[in-house]
Scaffold this motif. Sequence first.
Motif, PDB file in Angstrom:
ATOM      1  N   ASN A 130      20.133   6.688 -15.260  1.00  0.00           N
ATOM      2  CA  ASN A 130      21.020   7.775 -14.845  1.00  0.00           C
ATOM      3  C   ASN A 130      21.459   7.596 -13.394  1.00  0.00           C
ATOM      4  N   TYR A 131      20.512   7.186 -12.543  1.00  0.00           N
ATOM      5  CA  TYR A 131      20.822   6.990 -11.133  1.00  0.00           C
ATOM      6  C   TYR A 131      21.840   5.871 -10.955  1.00  0.00           C
ATOM      7  N   VAL A 132      21.578   4.733 -11.601  1.00  0.00           N
ATOM      8  CA  VAL A 132      22.481   3.584 -11.454  1.00  0.00           C
ATOM      9  C   VAL A 132      23.869   3.914 -12.016  1.00  0.00           C
ATOM     10  N   ALA A 133      23.901   4.670 -13.127  1.00  0.00           N
ATOM     11  CA  ALA A 133      25.185   5.033 -13.731  1.00  0.00           C
ATOM     12  C   ALA A 133      25.990   5.966 -12.828  1.00  0.00           C
ATOM     13  N   SER A 134      25.297   6.769 -12.013  1.00  0.00           N
ATOM     14  CA  SER A 134      25.999   7.715 -11.139  1.00  0.00           C
ATOM     15  C   SER A 134      26.425   7.091  -9.821  1.00  0.00           C
ATOM     16  N   VAL A 135      25.849   5.925  -9.494  1.00  0.00           N
ATOM     17  CA  VAL A 135      26.129   5.303  -8.198  1.00  0.00           C
ATOM     18  C   VAL A 135      27.612   4.996  -7.982  1.00  0.00           C
ATOM     19  N   PRO A 136      28.346   4.409  -8.964  1.00  0.00           N
ATOM     20  CA  PRO A 136      29.760   4.103  -8.706  1.00  0.00           C
ATOM     21  C   PRO A 136      30.577   5.315  -8.286  1.00  0.00           C
ATOM     22  N   GLY A 137      30.384   6.445  -8.962  1.00  0.00           N
ATOM     23  CA  GLY A 137      31.156   7.628  -8.637  1.00  0.00           C
ATOM     24  C   GLY A 137      30.753   8.271  -7.326  1.00  0.00           C
ATOM     25  N   ARG A 138      29.470   8.184  -6.988  1.00  0.00           N
ATOM     26  CA  ARG A 138      28.986   8.885  -5.801  1.00  0.00           C
ATOM     27  C   ARG A 138      29.183   8.078  -4.519  1.00  0.00           C
ATOM     28  N   VAL A 139      28.932   6.770  -4.578  1.00  0.00           N
ATOM     29  CA  VAL A 139      28.965   5.994  -3.339  1.00  0.00           C
ATOM     30  C   VAL A 139      29.890   4.785  -3.396  1.00  0.00           C
ATOM     31  N   GLY A 140      30.582   4.604  -4.517  1.00  0.00           N
ATOM     32  CA  GLY A 140      31.561   3.533  -4.586  1.00  0.00           C
ATOM     33  C   GLY A 140      31.015   2.169  -4.936  1.00  0.00           C
ATOM     34  N   PHE A 141      29.708   2.077  -5.248  1.00  0.00           N
ATOM     35  CA  PHE A 141      29.156   0.802  -5.703  1.00  0.00           C
ATOM     36  C   PHE A 141      29.609   0.550  -7.137  1.00  0.00           C
ATOM     37  N   GLY A 142      29.682  -0.708  -7.542  1.00  0.00           N
ATOM     38  CA  GLY A 142      29.858  -0.978  -8.954  1.00  0.00           C
ATOM     39  C   GLY A 142      31.054  -1.783  -9.370  1.00  0.00           C
ATOM     40  N   ARG A 143      31.882  -2.244  -8.455  1.00  0.00           N
ATOM     41  CA  ARG A 143      33.012  -3.066  -8.870  1.00  0.00           C
ATOM     42  C   ARG A 143      32.492  -4.383  -9.435  1.00  0.00           C
ATOM     43  N   PRO A 144      32.908  -4.782 -10.646  1.00  0.00           N
ATOM     44  CA  PRO A 144      32.410  -6.028 -11.248  1.00  0.00           C
ATOM     45  C   PRO A 144      32.606  -7.223 -10.309  1.00  0.00           C
ATOM     46  N   GLY A 145      31.541  -8.001 -10.152  1.00  0.00           N
ATOM     47  CA  GLY A 145      31.614  -9.171  -9.291  1.00  0.00           C
ATOM     48  C   GLY A 145      31.438  -8.876  -7.819  1.00  0.00           C
ATOM     49  N   GLY A 146      31.110  -7.624  -7.473  1.00  0.00           N
ATOM     50  CA  GLY A 146      30.933  -7.256  -6.074  1.00  0.00           C
ATOM     51  C   GLY A 146      29.749  -7.978  -5.449  1.00  0.00           C
ATOM     52  N   ARG A 147      29.804  -8.138  -4.137  1.00  0.00           N
ATOM     53  CA  ARG A 147      28.741  -8.840  -3.405  1.00  0.00           C
ATOM     54  C   ARG A 147      27.881  -7.820  -2.658  1.00  0.00           C
ATOM     55  N   TYR A 148      26.582  -7.840  -2.947  1.00  0.00           N
ATOM     56  CA  TYR A 148      25.630  -6.888  -2.389  1.00  0.00           C
ATOM     57  C   TYR A 148      24.633  -7.609  -1.483  1.00  0.00           C
ATOM     58  N   ALA A 149      24.246  -6.964  -0.387  1.00  0.00           N
ATOM     59  CA  ALA A 149      23.222  -7.525   0.500  1.00  0.00           C
ATOM     60  C   ALA A 149      22.020  -6.595   0.541  1.00  0.00           C
ATOM     61  N   LEU A 150      20.838  -7.163   0.342  1.00  0.00           N
ATOM     62  CA  LEU A 150      19.592  -6.394   0.369  1.00  0.00           C
ATOM     63  C   LEU A 150      18.862  -6.684   1.676  1.00  0.00           C
ATOM     64  N   LEU A 151      18.678  -5.647   2.497  1.00  0.00           N
ATOM     65  CA  LEU A 151      17.970  -5.784   3.762  1.00  0.00           C
ATOM     66  C   LEU A 151      16.540  -5.268   3.677  1.00  0.00           C
ATOM     67  N   GLN A 152      16.249  -4.461   2.657  1.00  0.00           N
ATOM     68  CA  GLN A 152      14.958  -3.796   2.569  1.00  0.00           C
ATOM     69  C   GLN A 152      13.903  -4.680   1.910  1.00  0.00           C
ATOM     70  N   ALA A 153      12.648  -4.382   2.249  1.00  0.00           N
ATOM     71  CA  ALA A 153      11.529  -5.048   1.574  1.00  0.00           C
ATOM     72  C   ALA A 153      11.497  -4.597   0.124  1.00  0.00           C
ATOM     73  N   GLN A 154      11.191  -5.521  -0.783  1.00  0.00           N
ATOM     74  CA  GLN A 154      11.188  -5.170  -2.202  1.00  0.00           C
ATOM     75  C   GLN A 154       9.911  -4.459  -2.635  1.00  0.00           C
ATOM     76  N   ALA A 155       8.982  -4.258  -1.695  1.00  0.00           N
ATOM     77  CA  ALA A 155       7.791  -3.475  -1.997  1.00  0.00           C
ATOM     78  C   ALA A 155       8.064  -1.979  -1.844  1.00  0.00           C
ATOM     79  N   THR A 156       9.278  -1.617  -1.445  1.00  0.00           N
ATOM     80  CA  THR A 156       9.699  -0.220  -1.415  1.00  0.00           C
ATOM     81  C   THR A 156      10.786  -0.042  -2.477  1.00  0.00           C
ATOM     82  N   ASP A 157      11.175   1.209  -2.724  1.00  0.00           N
ATOM     83  CA  ASP A 157      12.279   1.411  -3.681  1.00  0.00           C
ATOM     84  C   ASP A 157      13.572   1.806  -2.972  1.00  0.00           C
ATOM     85  N   LEU A 158      13.585   1.704  -1.630  1.00  0.00           N
ATOM     86  CA  LEU A 158      14.783   2.061  -0.879  1.00  0.00           C
ATOM     87  C   LEU A 158      15.961   1.163  -1.238  1.00  0.00           C
ATOM     88  N   GLY A 159      15.686  -0.116  -1.499  1.00  0.00           N
ATOM     89  CA  GLY A 159      16.757  -1.051  -1.813  1.00  0.00           C
ATOM     90  C   GLY A 159      17.132  -1.117  -3.276  1.00  0.00           C
TER      91      GLY A 159
END
Length: 226
Positions: free
Chosen positions: A124-153
């Motif tokens: 549900n969260y991932v499905a709502s992300v495009p409408g709320r924050v503009g993420f989700g264009r197919p083929g988009g380039r994402y950068a992860l800065l956070q540690a993967q031991a947290t769920d912030l990223g």
Amino acid sequence: AESVVALCLPRGPGTVAAILAAWKAGAAYLPVDPELPAERIAFLLADSRAAAVVGLEAVLHELPVGRTPTIAVDDPAVAAELAAQPPTAPGAMVEPGRLAYVIYTSGSAGQPKGVAVTHGSLANYVASVPGRVGFGRPGGRYALLQAQATDLGNTVVFASLATGGVLHILDAEAAMDPAVVSGYLTAHRIDYLKAVPSHLAALTAVSGAQGVLPARSLVLGGEAAP
């Protein structure tokens, strides 16, 4: 199914593969940072009743795993066993109400508490992300800065996976260097980025806001933004 697999792996594609592997087996994952105090790691494994710990051989030898089975992904025997597995999916059914992952609070106000997140909630969260924050264009380039031991990223990780995006995972040292981050975002034309406001402030202090702003959408989270 419904078991918890602890992941103690370096940030990078190996961790993403391990997350997907746990899900395909019907299990949930528990991220574990090997830099945490031994007492906290022992508590996380015991409290979550982890069925196994997946990591690198050198790191697993140092962890207080107790009787929890360990799987070293860089062990030649494990690599050979994995190579012998069929390429087809295991066939486990992942229902919306089943656990996707368990994340623990810091414990600053007492004993750490495990927060269980279901597949339905995450979907549900991932499905709502495009409408709320503009993420989700197919083929988009994402950068992860956070540690993967947290769920912030997780916004970045799962939004990229679910929309056919390209996920760039910066190592820990690079993610804290304003010049490196600015150069990386520019060189790889990153579209989407999520950051904690204080981290963003530190990054922009050297190169200015334009040096670290992504091309399409910036998400701030984790703390109040000034």
